[in-house]
Design an enzyme around this catalytic site. Structure first.
Site, PDB file in Angstrom:
ATOM      1  N   ASP A 165      -5.338   3.213  -1.416  1.00  0.00           N
ATOM      2  CA  ASP A 165      -6.136   3.814  -0.345  1.00  0.00           C
ATOM      3  C   ASP A 165      -6.633   5.158  -0.846  1.00  0.00           C
ATOM      4  OD1 ASP A 165      -6.757   5.528   1.992  1.00  0.00           O
ATOM      5  OD2 ASP A 165      -6.043   3.837   3.171  1.00  0.00           O
TER       6      ASP A 165
ATOM      7  N   GLU B 178       0.826  -1.208   0.000  1.00  0.00           N
ATOM      8  CA  GLU B 178       0.000   0.000   0.000  1.00  0.00           C
ATOM      9  C   GLU B 178       0.860   1.257   0.000  1.00  0.00           C
ATOM     10  OE1 GLU B 178      -3.314   2.175   2.915  1.00  0.00           O
ATOM     11  OE2 GLU B 178      -2.497   0.210   3.426  1.00  0.00           O
TER      12      GLU B 178
ATOM     13  N   HIS C  25      -4.770   8.281   0.267  1.00  0.00           N
ATOM     14  CA  HIS C  25      -3.312   8.319   0.209  1.00  0.00           C
ATOM     15  C   HIS C  25      -2.751   9.000  -1.033  1.00  0.00           C
ATOM     16  CE1 HIS C  25      -2.385   4.954   3.356  1.00  0.00           C
ATOM     17  NE2 HIS C  25      -3.153   5.915   3.828  1.00  0.00           N
TER      18      HIS C  25
END
Length: 417
Positions: free
Chosen positions: A257, A224, A260
């Protein structure tokens, strides 16, 4: 009356070839991975309690925070009973239950999650997992897997290895693969003089973590990215470009995400490209407000666009959808319920779009009709379809869910002092 309303609404969609019953069937098969950390403000159950770090903060002090595993699982049960469909639960490593023993993160084992597995098995649901690479003395300077100190790197490598072993245990016990997602907060507050070397170290650490292979029937590995964070405003080691490249080269899932990226950068616009070159993609659906502030997911334009991209790409079985928000200013069960229901609702909204017809219009260059239909479908009688789905799934319809939440708060959560 409700059935008549649904039948009338259904007729509107059927005029464009939308099969509402088929949409219900597809939606019921899509599990959302509900994040456990909403229920206790990412506190976890470690014996050595630590302050949050890594640019993560939870605001608010609403009553009823879960204080242990039994309370957290009870709260999850309550939330899941109000959400249509059958879903998953996503754990962080700090939710190990060690019976009072101070077990550091590089030493956690499957036995520390036996209660979680027994709970999930009883409910017939899957579990996902995340190593907790923040809120620890060895993460205080903002560097972990990219740290220049080899001993600190080794600690976090071992923690991630232990986490993958736990994930494999979940997959084996529950009969469904566990998505194990690695996110680290590594970065610098101000402009670095060397961007490459920390990324080399992060790459080497990941290579070591993934040196042990697990069958994909047990473990799905994901990485991620993040653009910036509190304390890492100028540079994040694990950028989107870094992890996208690493994932593709090493057959891992790239996890996006929605909080993000730059505030004007939407992950919905990235999905079709990733799905073209990757068998699977993973999501953490959140709601940023000016920055990665992890607000409860609302039924907003970006959520609907994410759902549209998944459905239009025929990728419901290729996208692992998880949630990531934490709000302590409202009832935490309500936060789970509202955010997850909105995610399910957005998928149904997308499934009711006449996607094939709209694609044909675009290919024909008929942009006038395409725009007109896209706008008209925004106000089609979707609410009646959603209410019918909730009723069939035997969960509260409309705002009646508030009665369940208020009763639970009064009889259970308010007594936690």
């Amino acid at each position: 009356m409700a059935n008549t309303t649904f039948t009338d609404a259904k007729t509107h969609y059927e005029r464009f070839g939308v099969d509402v019953e088929e949409a219900f069937k597809k939606l019921a098969s899509v599990p959302i991975s509900v994040h456990c950390w909403q229920g206790d403000d990412i506190s976890g159950f470690e014996v050595a309690k630590r302050e949050l770090s890594g640019g993560i903060d939870v605001t608010g002090n609403y009553l009823g925070k879960a204080r242990n595993g039994d309370e957290l699982r009870a709260d999850l049960d309550q939330a899941l009973s109000l959400i249509p469909g059958k879903h998953r639960v996503n754990l962080h490593a700090i939710y190990a239950e060690t019976d009072g023993e101070d077990v550091d993160r590089d030493a956690i084992e499957p036995k520390h999650f036996e209660k979680w597995v027994a709970w999930a098995k009883e409910r017939g649901i899957g579990l996902d997992f995340n190593p907790t690479v923040f809120a620890h003395p060895l993460a205080e300077d903002g560097l972990t897997l990219s740290h220049p100190d080899p001993e600190i790197r080794e600690f976090w490598i071992n923690h991630c290895k232990a986490s993958r072993k736990i994930a494999a245990y979940f997959g084996e016990q529950l009969g469904t693969p566990t998505l194990v997602n690695i996110w680290v907060p590594d970065g610098y507050k101000d402009t670095p003089s060397d961007r490459l070397t920390p990324r080399k170290r992060l790459k080497d650490s990941l290579d070591e973590i993934f040196s042990e292979t697990y069958d994909e029937s047990l473990v799905l590995d994901a990485v991620e990215s993040k653009l910036f964070g509190i304390g890492s405003e100028a540079y994040v080691v694990g950028s989107h470009e870094f992890y996208l490249s690493y994932a593709q080269q090493n057959q891992k899932l790239c996890l996006l995400d929605s909080g993000h990226f730059h505030p004007t950068e939407m992950i919905s616009n990235k999905l079709s490209s990733l799905l073209l070159f990757n068998e699977r993609v993973a999501l953490h659906v959140s709601r940023p407000v000016r920055w990665d502030s992890d607000h409860v997911v609302t039924f907003d334009d970006e959520l609907k666009e994410i759902a549209h991209e998944i459905v239009r790409s025929d990728a419901l079985e290729r996208v692992n959808i998880g949630l990531d928000f934490f709000d302590a200013s409202i009832n935490r069960v309500a936060a789970w319920t509202i955010g997850t229901r909105n995610t399910v609702k957005a998928l149904l909204y997308a499934l009711l779009e006449p996607s094939e017809h709209l694609k044909t219009l675009q290919e024909q260059g008929n942009f006038t009709e395409r725009l007109a239909l896209l706008e008209e479908f925004k106000t089609y009688p979707f609410g009646a379809i959603w209410d019918e789905y909730c009723q069939r799934q035997q969960v509260p319809v409309k705002e009646s869910l508030l009665k369940n939440i208020q009763q639970y708060e009064e009889t259970v959560q308010s007594k936690r002092v």
